[in-house]
Design an enzyme around this catalytic site. Structure first.
Site, PDB file in Angstrom:
ATOM      1  N   LYS A 187       0.833  -1.198   0.000  1.00  0.00           N
ATOM      2  CA  LYS A 187       0.000   0.000   0.000  1.00  0.00           C
ATOM      3  C   LYS A 187       0.874   1.257   0.000  1.00  0.00           C
ATOM      4  O   LYS A 187       0.694   2.160  -0.793  1.00  0.00           O
ATOM      5  CB  LYS A 187      -0.923  -0.025   1.226  1.00  0.00           C
ATOM      6  CG  LYS A 187      -1.828   1.169   1.330  1.00  0.00           C
ATOM      7  CD  LYS A 187      -2.815   1.033   2.462  1.00  0.00           C
ATOM      8  CE  LYS A 187      -3.521   2.360   2.675  1.00  0.00           C
ATOM      9  NZ  LYS A 187      -4.482   2.352   3.766  1.00  0.00           N
TER      10      LYS A 187
ATOM     11  N   LYS B 160       9.472  -0.777  14.209  1.00  0.00           N
ATOM     12  CA  LYS B 160      10.021  -0.437  12.887  1.00  0.00           C
ATOM     13  C   LYS B 160      11.077   0.663  13.026  1.00  0.00           C
ATOM     14  O   LYS B 160      12.148   0.592  12.432  1.00  0.00           O
ATOM     15  CB  LYS B 160       8.907   0.088  11.966  1.00  0.00           C
ATOM     16  CG  LYS B 160       7.939  -0.945  11.448  1.00  0.00           C
ATOM     17  CD  LYS B 160       7.035  -0.298  10.397  1.00  0.00           C
ATOM     18  CE  LYS B 160       5.798  -1.108  10.120  1.00  0.00           C
ATOM     19  NZ  LYS B 160       4.851  -0.454   9.229  1.00  0.00           N
TER      20      LYS B 160
HETATM   21  O1  F6P Z   1       2.940  -3.707   9.826  1.00  0.00           O
HETATM   22  C1  F6P Z   1       1.755  -3.042   9.672  1.00  0.00           C
HETATM   23  C2  F6P Z   1       1.317  -2.790   8.264  1.00  0.00           C
HETATM   24  O2  F6P Z   1       1.254  -1.425   8.083  1.00  0.00           O
HETATM   25  C3  F6P Z   1      -0.013  -3.464   7.984  1.00  0.00           C
HETATM   26  O3  F6P Z   1      -1.075  -2.765   8.468  1.00  0.00           O
HETATM   27  C4  F6P Z   1       0.039  -3.586   6.498  1.00  0.00           C
HETATM   28  O4  F6P Z   1      -0.907  -4.499   6.042  1.00  0.00           O
HETATM   29  C5  F6P Z   1       1.463  -4.051   6.316  1.00  0.00           C
HETATM   30  O5  F6P Z   1       2.192  -3.311   7.272  1.00  0.00           O
HETATM   31  C6  F6P Z   1       2.034  -3.859   4.945  1.00  0.00           C
HETATM   32  O6  F6P Z   1       2.000  -2.527   4.535  1.00  0.00           O
HETATM   33  P1  F6P Z   1       2.182  -2.124   3.029  1.00  0.00           P
HETATM   34  O7  F6P Z   1       1.095  -2.751   2.247  1.00  0.00           O
HETATM   35  O8  F6P Z   1       2.123  -0.631   3.012  1.00  0.00           O
HETATM   36  O9  F6P Z   1       3.525  -2.630   2.577  1.00  0.00           O
END
Ligand code: F6P
Length: 551
Positions: A205, A511
């Site tokens: 995302k 993180k």
């Molecule tokens: O670790 C938390 C998180 O933000 C989740 O909510 C999300 O699904 C995952 O990391 C992956 O995020 P992205 O799709 O932005 O790589």
């Protein structure tokens, strides 16, 4: 007013004391209509919640709690695109992703319905080209293997769904999932693949997630070591993201990018273009059946009265045990091997959503919120942790999930599977009294002190609650319904607990600290930048690891 001072909460507390001594055995014995009264069916999907520690008054009070919490109004706000994810200032509209074609909606000047249809159309064309062999790799061969690189919501949903729907795969392409930053995950996956026939989908995302980008760069290096020419990347890498800038920065042609929007939460995103790997593996039509199933559950959630609303009732039973019986975990037991990733998927859905300790006013809550979700398919789990479910001192409610038809009729396998599923919920509910245990031992020829010594070990307290969810078969439509059912359950619980189910700030700190520690692993000399434990662990790793520069 705080939740615990609300009239509905107080009434439930008093009622909890009243039903303390009730045993479900007696409730069943005293009410021939109990199954009918405590089960709900919608279009062949059945929730039997009669094996719960509830009576008519419990359900009445729980529904009252939902009403007082404003579940219906919050649901309508969510569906109308209000910014119910208030800490991130975002709408929550994953339900818009599975609306029929006629759906129109505007949000902050965005044409939500049309945008969704445009991306679906783009996915359809892409799937048809790849599956039909029109999309060629750099050697002129068609794609045979899809590698989805993503983590969390960009992995768990598509992985769970493709496993669950294996019998529906068209067979033209294989699908693989790489999520862990442990290099073994990608190296093991790549080992059997040919660059000429492999397509990577980088699913993120944000397109900033360290694990995903690290794996994506490794995949790119692996690919270029074989394909050599940078221009071939365009035929072998696609991206799914909300972040076009970062996708371009990585070097993926934005022509091969499938977008989605900030109103789709990561753990709610399998219905968006994050589902591209699903559509490639099953075919686009199957993907739309999955969406249709989820939409059917959305309709049920929106229209059924609270008392007859499956996600609402599941949520209320969860609250009942979590907050009034001190149950801190909830087991999910699919009696379907294809659903082996469902518990892992639900862990993110539920625990990332409702693992929160402050309410919507920012005050620390003084009641339990989201439980620990865990589970494994039956019957395997029966031979692993069911001992604890039956006779352990902890109180653990569980969901039992079974399709009526199997995808693989083979002898009596499915009957045996179903018999075990039903027997376990019966055993958890009924238990076995000391008298029953004792007479069984005597019937087996045991006598005297040995009987007295063994009896306590043979007693099952019973009165342990389960929900049983039956549906016609494990197909895309029913899987869509099942997953949407759990999404809405989690939503309702979040409303009752007055928390924001749609943010995930709790993942940030680790993180951040990892970003500080990473360069230290590659630097010379010992670090003393942390507490004594962390310093010692970092320094030991630096001395003994074979990992390289650590940068
Ligand atoms: O670790 C938390 C998180 O933000 C989740 O909510 C999300 O699904 C995952 O990391 C992956 O995020 P992205 O799709 O932005 O790589």
């Amino acid at each position: 007013m705080t939740l615990q001072k609300s009239p509905a909460w107080k009434a439930l507390q008093a009622h909890r004391k009243e039903i303390e001594t009730f045993h479900m055995r007696e409730l069943f014995a005293g009410d021939g209509e109990r199954f009918r009264r405590f089960s709900i069916e919608t279009d062949g999907l059945l929730l039997d919640y009669s094996k719960n520690r509830v009576d008519g008054r419990t359900m009445h009070l729980l529904v009252e709690l939902a009403r007082q919490a404003g579940v219906e109004a919050y649901r309508d706000d969510m569906l109308a695109g209000k910014k119910v994810n208030f800490t991130e200032g975002r709408a929550v509209l994953h339900t818009a992703l599975r609306q029929p074609e006629s759906f129109r909606m505007e949000l902050d000047g965005q044409r939500v319905g049309c945008d969704v249809r445009e991306v679906l159309a783009q996915m359809k064309v892409f799937c048809e080209k790849v599956i039909g062999g029109e999309w060629k790799g750099y050697s002129g061969e068609p794609v045979r293997d899809i590698v989805n690189i993503g983590i969390g919501g960009s992995d768990l949903g598509p992985y769970m769904v493709t496993e669950a729907l294996r019998p529906f795969a068209h067979g033209g392409v294989n699908v693989h999932f790489v999520s862990n930053v442990d290099g073994s995950h990608i190296m093991e996956t790549l080992r059997g693949l040919k660059a000429e026939t492999t397509m990577f989908i980088i699913a993120s995302k944000t397109f900033t997630t360290q694990e995903t980008l690290t794996n994506a760069h490794t995949a790119r290096r692996w690919f270029l070591e074989r394909a050599v020419d940078e221009s071939f990347v365009a035929r072998h890498f696609a991206a799914v993201s909300t972040n076009a800038e970062k996708v371009a920065e990585f070097g993926i042609d934005t022509e091969n990018m499938f977008c989605f929007w900030d109103w789709v939460g990561g753990r709610y995103s399998l219905w968006s273009s994050i589902g591209l790997s699903i559509a490639l593996y099953l075919g686009f039509d199957r993907f739309t059946e999955l969406l249709a199933g989820a939409h059917a559950m959305d309709e049920h959630f929106c229209s059924a009265p609270l008392e007859e609303n499956i996600p609402v009732v599941l949520a209320l039973l969860g609250v009942w045990y979590n907050n009034f019986f001190g149950a801190s975990s909830h087991a999910v037991i699919p009696y379907d091997q294809y659903l082996h990733r469902l518990p892992a998927y639900l862990q993110q859905l539920d625990m990332e959503s409702n693992g929160k300790r402050v309410d919507c006013d920012g005050n620390a809550v003084d009641y339990a919120t989201g439980p620990v979700i865990w589970g494994e398919p039956g019957t395997n789990s029966q031979h692993a942790f069911f001992q604890l479910l039956h006779q352990g001192p902890s109180f653990i409610p569980a969901d039992f999930i079974l399709p009526l038809k199997t995808q693989n009729p083979a002898g009596r396998h499915h009957d045996i599977l179903a018999a075990n599923c039903f027997a376990q919920t019966e055993a958890l509910m009924c238990g076995k009294t000391a008298e029953e245990a004792e007479s069984e031992l005597r019937a087996a020829g045991m006598e005297g002190e040995r009987v007295a010594a063994l009896t306590p070990h043979k007693v099952f307290p019973g009165n342990r609650p389960t929900n049983t969810i039956l549906f016609p078969e494990m197909d895309p439509f029913n899987l869509g319904r099942l997953v949407a059912m759990y999404e809405h359950k989690v939503f309702v619980q979040g409303v009752i607990w007055r928390i924001n189910s749609f943010d995930q700030w709790g993942v940030e700190l680790g993180k951040q600290l990892a970003k500080t520690i990473l360069p230290e692993l590659g630097a010379g000399g010992d670090t003393d930048a942390h507490d004594a434990s962390t310093n010692a662990l970092v320094n030991r790793f630096r001395r003994h690891s074979n990992s390289g520069s650590g940068s």
